[in-house]
Scaffold this motif. Sequence first.
Motif, PDB file in Angstrom:
ATOM      1  N   GLU A 145      -9.342  83.621 -62.063  1.00 28.38           N
ATOM      2  CA  GLU A 145      -8.107  83.635 -62.847  1.00 28.38           C
ATOM      3  C   GLU A 145      -8.214  82.754 -64.089  1.00 28.38           C
ATOM      4  OE1 GLU A 145      -4.299  82.405 -61.151  1.00 28.38           O
ATOM      5  OE2 GLU A 145      -3.306  83.041 -62.991  1.00 28.38           O
ATOM      6  N   ASP A 164      -8.939  83.349 -56.910  1.00 31.62           N
ATOM      7  CA  ASP A 164      -7.725  82.688 -57.391  1.00 31.62           C
ATOM      8  C   ASP A 164      -7.710  81.300 -56.749  1.00 31.62           C
ATOM      9  OD1 ASP A 164      -5.231  81.762 -58.092  1.00 31.62           O
ATOM     10  OD2 ASP A 164      -4.253  83.704 -57.809  1.00 31.62           O
ATOM     11  N   ASP A 185      -3.138  80.159 -55.652  1.00 32.23           N
ATOM     12  CA  ASP A 185      -2.179  81.260 -55.725  1.00 32.23           C
ATOM     13  C   ASP A 185      -0.840  80.680 -55.284  1.00 32.23           C
ATOM     14  OD1 ASP A 185      -1.289  83.821 -56.188  1.00 32.23           O
ATOM     15  OD2 ASP A 185      -1.749  84.522 -54.160  1.00 32.23           O
ATOM     16  N   TRP A 216      -7.389  89.051 -58.683  1.00 33.16           N
ATOM     17  CA  TRP A 216      -7.559  87.822 -57.883  1.00 33.16           C
ATOM     18  C   TRP A 216      -6.346  87.533 -56.999  1.00 33.16           C
ATOM     19  CZ3 TRP A 216      -8.273  87.859 -63.278  1.00 33.16           C
ATOM     20  CH2 TRP A 216      -7.121  87.578 -64.032  1.00 33.16           C
ATOM     21  N   ASP A 217      -5.196  88.136 -57.290  1.00 37.96           N
ATOM     22  CA  ASP A 217      -4.034  87.958 -56.417  1.00 37.96           C
ATOM     23  C   ASP A 217      -4.218  88.696 -55.090  1.00 37.96           C
ATOM     24  OD1 ASP A 217      -2.453  86.562 -58.375  1.00 37.96           O
ATOM     25  OD2 ASP A 217      -1.941  88.495 -59.308  1.00 37.96           O
TER      26      ASP A 217
HETATM   27 CA    CA Z   1      -2.254  84.473 -58.252  1.00 32.03          CA
END
Ligand code: CA
Length: 262
Positions: free
Chosen positions: A66, A83, A86, A210-211
């Motif tokens: 990210e 990530d 998050d 990446w989420d």
């Molecule tokens: Ca995220």
Amino acid sequence: SANINVMVSAANKAARGLVRDFGEVEQLQVSVKGPSDFVSTADTKAERVIKAELKKARPDWGFLMEEGGIDEGRDPRWRWIVDPLDGTTNFLHGIPHFAISIALEKDGEIVAGVVYSPIVDEMYWAEKGSGAFMNDRRLRVSARRDIGQSLFATGIPFRGRPGHKPFLERLSKVMAVSAGVRRMGVASLDLAFTAAGRFDGYWEHDLQPWDVAAGIILVREAGGSVTALEPGTDPVHGGSILAANQPMHKALKDLLTVDAAA
Ligand code: CA
Ligand code: 2AM
Ligand code: CA
Ligand code: CA
């Protein structure tokens, strides 16, 4: 396997820094990437730790991260999708619901995923074909088939994200027929909780790889279904996601896509 061990140990190492920073959030430097889009020194430090650990173990593999973006690596078949934090908004507000998300992509397919929620010490992990786990417990999506008893997660578009009106329309449809809808603000944990059967399903628009990359393999290996909501796109890179146990995947899909057909 060896790859999961590498991912788990990178997540554990970065988590120690995050937990320290979470205890003194007021000392972090926060900058604004866009409207309501914050990044802190906790995010960038965690990302550096994760990248260094993964690179030490697999020197040739690439990265999609990210904060740091793309690093092709020497072997383009393998890529980590990371990530480092998050749920930055939760983190900066002292809300102990955030995670580290690390996925492994091989030839464009996600083959392993780790999502770690350090404050509650829940380590979610899955490898293609081998099942999904939280710590040492095997995960299974919920068995609920009655939408009236089902609990769903979603993401509310925040400032800087488009789509409030279609979101509110979809939300009211799901609210009208389900046991409830939660908005916790951490996509990777929404997927991990769906894999664990806590949520019966989850949908969201406007996401980044990446989420969701690690969470997707958790849900699939726990027996759930994951697709994109926008037709013709894939859930890792396409930006929209619908993840649920199999009966609720069908029920949510019918509810959420009826507009497009009309
Ligand atoms: Ca995220
Ligand atoms: P982040 O914390 O890594 O930025 C999906 O809702 C994702 O959007 C979250 O997992 C979160 O990831 C990101 N996001 C960025 N800004 C947000 C905000 N203001 N509110 C909620 N989520 C946000
Ligand atoms: Ca962010
Ligand atoms: Ca982040």
